[in-house]
Scaffold this active site. Structure first.
Site, PDB file in Angstrom:
ATOM      1  N   ASP A 256       1.015  -1.091  -0.013  1.00 20.83           N
ATOM      2  CA  ASP A 256      -0.062   0.002   0.008  1.00 20.83           C
ATOM      3  C   ASP A 256       0.841   1.303   0.069  1.00 20.83           C
ATOM      4  OD1 ASP A 256      -1.924   1.725  -0.031  1.00 20.83           O
ATOM      5  OD2 ASP A 256      -3.068   0.895   1.721  1.00 20.83           O
TER       6      ASP A 256
HETATM    7  C1  BGC Z   1      -4.877   3.224  -0.161  1.00 24.90           C
HETATM    8  C2  BGC Z   1      -5.070   2.329  -1.221  1.00 24.90           C
HETATM    9  C3  BGC Z   1      -4.867   2.784  -2.475  1.00 24.90           C
HETATM   10  C4  BGC Z   1      -3.644   3.440  -2.719  1.00 24.90           C
HETATM   11  C5  BGC Z   1      -3.279   4.206  -3.898  1.00 24.90           C
HETATM   12  C6  BGC Z   1      -3.899   4.001  -0.335  1.00 24.90           C
HETATM   13  O1  BGC Z   1      -3.716   5.100   0.456  1.00 24.90           O
HETATM   14  O2  BGC Z   1      -5.083   2.544   0.975  1.00 24.90           O
HETATM   15  O3  BGC Z   1      -6.401   1.572  -1.104  1.00 24.90           O
HETATM   16  O4  BGC Z   1      -5.096   1.842  -3.764  1.00 24.90           O
HETATM   17  O5  BGC Z   1      -3.674   4.675  -1.696  1.00 24.90           O
HETATM   18  O6  BGC Z   1      -4.375   5.342  -4.369  1.00 24.90           O
END
Ligand code: BGC
Length: 722
Positions: A256
């Site tokens: 993540d």
């Molecule tokens: C989120 C993810 C997401 C990523 C990119 C993160 O903050 O937890 O779900 O895919 O950002 O946007």
């Protein structure tokens, strides 16, 4: 990055041609590419390409196009070209579908697959090859701020819907399932450690991830939180022992974003292949580790191979026709968003007022009062990473005005309760639109929790942290959201409902929000309640379809609505440690003897159905139930035949959803369905041998229209046939 001179560009294209011609496997082609790559290029594959200096521009970059990791132009390696997300493509002006939780309420995997296809096409048409749309974290508690991004509380429903979305996406883009694993508290997501035993982990919180892996998902995104004391990026138990060794996952794992990697080499060892999206922890740590011998070369090759093999396999097997930009928010995709929204809306209550129920609205009404601040807002979900910016939206008021041109419609925002009540009294019926928006729930980054030291500077000074926090909040959209402070409506909404319902008994309440809303303070005061979730760009039109009866409310609850928050598991949005056990949602209510206000699976339509279980064929892990369904009412309508397994020996049986199927029928129509069963919920895994067996008990099976509390019609579950 310094490019190695001399090799042929376009090598990936050549590999893809050979794979398609059956001359080479994707794994062989990946090995060949790896042999061509320099040491630096190999490391380049293991994180995002965005320099840290661009961190604050990340949001605008994500809207403008894919965020790339591991592109190597000289060999034609496209890299992971990432885009989110769960309710539609976040790039450009794409179709905003109803949020994932709403789509879970459709209980319609075929429809979800169509949504997946649409998201896949729109993602690809805008230059990305990788979509993080598949979010299957289980909802342990409805206060979770990102509840709207997942499919609710049930492992079987979540698994089926996640698989359907994955299947829709994959012909066009690589599909990524997230957030692995046990990510279901938002405010403390960067720090919280979840303690879980092997049973709850494998039997409750992971089966749906496993189902999506079995369906061929290309990639897994690790979560920010830690599990049993190890952050996910360095959690070898989950990333390797479970995901790879036990489940056989062959794709690649990404982190993540930004705050998801804690250790450059340790994460590679544990099984995390790519750090996304910045050149951050690994860009600082891996070259140095390579120099001083702490970075085993086979680990680098292992991850590089996973990324390249998956990318090549995707390029060789995806639909060959390139979609044009015309697919983005096309009329067909908007129509799909509208259909999904009507299928998602859950009619919780529709009592008669006088001779008839107030919904669908009587065509003869002359004056309608539409009340509430949210009635004029196209409220399509949180402002986190899944935010979509569609080219147009329709609010509830827009939708009703367009659908009911001959009716006098007044609108008040409800800020003056007495005025709203007066308007309701003057009208033939009142529609109140109340609930949540992005300020109440959603994804957030909070400065206090994010570990800013990953950015490579000593952020120990408080004033500096404050400045950075301010920058994050103002430069990004993440300043709001977070876990919900309360499971009820705002007190002002509850006062408004009470006053309006007293002024006009023909009042319907439309709820907006990402999960369960507790309605006890006012439930008995109104005859009709409809949960509309965050219904997407066509939400207003879809709501009008349902309220007027042009479509029926097709939704069934993907989450139980309790009468009291005290009946739910412990939840602390700021917790640093939390234990996840096997008691949550409807199952906990059942075990503890607390009737739900509206049980899991519940939802009314505009007609009535009869369901009869006629036969069952059961294996060890799956099976089929044959169910006869008849529309006993006077309207066309749809129902969801839900199959529950139940241990009838228990004093308080705890039904487990093991299968479901939606069906549409004309009045008087009858059909016999073969409903596929997934018996995982009644099976247990031996942590020592990793073998699964049926849980001991007197297992029965029944067909129901929601999670049952009466067990008169339970048939003994057949023993597994050989
Ligand atoms: C989120 C993810 C997401 C990523 C990119 C993160 O903050 O937890 O779900 O895919 O950002 O946007």
């Amino acid at each position: 990055m310094a490019q190695h001179q001399g090799a042929t560009a376009g090598t990936v294209d050549a590999c893809v041609r050979r794979i398609r011609a059956g001359q080479q496997t994707a794994a062989e082609a990946a090995d060949q590419l790896i042999a061509e790559l320099t040491e630096d290029e190999l490391l380049w594959l293991l994180d995002g390409d965005t320099p840290i200096q661009a961190a604050l521009k990340l949001m605008s970059r994500m809207k403008a196009g894919p965020v790339v990791g591991g592109a190597v132009a000289r060999l034609g390696i496209p890299g992971i070209r990432f885009s989110d997300g769960p309710r539609g493509v976040i790039m450009g002006r794409s179709t905003a579908f109803p949020v994932t939780m709403a789509r879970a309420a459709t209980w319609d995997p075929a429809l979800e697959r169509e949504v997946g296809t649409a998201i896949g096409l729109e993602t690809r048409a805008q230059g990305a090859n990788y979509s993080a749309a598949v979010c299957v974290n289980l909802l342990r508690h409805p206060a979770w701020g990102r509840a709207q991004e997942c499919y609710g509380e049930d492992p079987v429903l979540t698994g089926r819907m996640g698989v359907a979305l994955t299947r829709g996406l994959r012909p066009h883009v690589m599909a990524c399932v997230k957030h692995f694993a046990l990510n279901s508290v938002e405010n403390s997501r960067f720090k919280v450690d979840v303690t879980v035993d092997e049973h709850a982990l494998h039997e409750v919180y992971l089966p749906h991830f496993r189902a999506v892996v079995a369906a061929g998902v290309d990639s897994v995104m690790s979560s920010y939180n830690s599990v049993n004391g190890r952050f996910l990026d360095v959690n070898k138990v989950l990333l390797t022992d479970v995901l790879r060794d036990e489940w056989g996952f062959e794709g690649f794992v990404t982190s993540d974003w930004v705050f998801g990697v804690h250790d450059a080499v340790g994460s590679l060892e544990a099984g995390l292949d790519v750090e996304m999206p910045l050149r951050l922890v690994r860009a600082r740590g891996l070259p140095a580790a390579r120099e001083d011998g702490r970075l085993p070369h086979p680990l680098v090759v292992r991850s590089a191979h996973r990324v390249l093999r998956t990318t090549l396999a995707h390029l060789a097997t995806r639909e060959q026709a390139e979609p044009s930009l015309e697919v983005v928010a096309s009329p067909a995709h908007r129509a799909l968003a509208r259909r999904a929204a009507t299928r998602a809306m859950v009619l919780l209550k529709n009592d008669p007022v006088g001779a008839a129920a107030i919904l669908p609205l009587d065509a003869s009404i002359g004056r309608l009062a539409v009340i509430g601040r949210l009635a004029t807002e196209a409220n399509i979900g949180d402002h986190g990473s899944s935010m979509v910016d569609p080219p147009s939206t329709s609010s509830p008021l827009d939708g009703l005005r367009a659908a009911l041109p001959g009716i006098e419609i007044s609108h008040l925002d409800g800020s003056h309760i007495a005025a709203a009540a007066e308007a309701a009294a003057r009208a033939d019926a009142a529609i109140l639109v109340v609930g949540m928006d992005h300020r109440d729930e959603g994804e957030r980054i909070q400065n206090d929790d994010a570990d800013l030291s990953v950015l490579g500077f000593p952020f120990t000074l408080r004033p500096l942290r404050r400045v950075i926090g301010w920058l994050v909040r103002t430069r990004s959209q993440f300043g709001r959201g977070g876990d919900r402070a309360t499971l009820t409506l705002h007190a002002s909404d509850e006062r408004l409902i009470t006053a309006v319902a007293a002024a006009n008994p023909r009042t319907a309440v439309v709820l907006i929000g990402g999960s369960a809303l507790i309605v006890e303070a006012w439930r008995e005061r109104v005859p009709a309640i409809l949960h509309a979730w965050y219904p997407g760009m066509e939400g207003g039109r879809a709501l009008a379809d349902v309220l007027t009866g042009a479509a029926e409310p097709g939704g069934r609850l993907p989450v139980a609505i309790p009468t009291d928050p005290a009946h739910l598991p412990f939840f602390d949005a700021e917790a640093r440690t939390i234990t996840y056990d096997a008691w949550w949602g409807q199952r906990k209510l059942d075990r503890d003897g607390h009737p739900a206000a509206f049980p899991f699976g519940f939802g009314l339509g505009y007609t009535t159905f009869e369901h009869t279980l006629v036969d069952q064929r059961v294996g060890e892990t799956d099976g089929t139930a044959t169910v006869r369904v008849r529309n006993t009412g006077a309207r066309v309508g749809s129902t969801v035949a839900q199959l529950y397994a139940v241990d009838t020996a228990l004093e308080r049986p705890v039904p487990q959803l093991v299968g479901f199927q939606r069906v549409d029928l004309d009045p008087g129509g009858e059909v016999t369905l073969d409903v596929a069963l997934d018996l995982t919920p009644i099976r247990q895994r031996d942590p020592r041998t990793r073998l699964w067996t049926r849980r001991p008990g007197s297992w029965g099976i029944l067909v129901a229209t929601h999670s049952p509390s009466v067990f008169d019609d339970v048939a003994p579950l057949a023993a597994p046939s050989a």
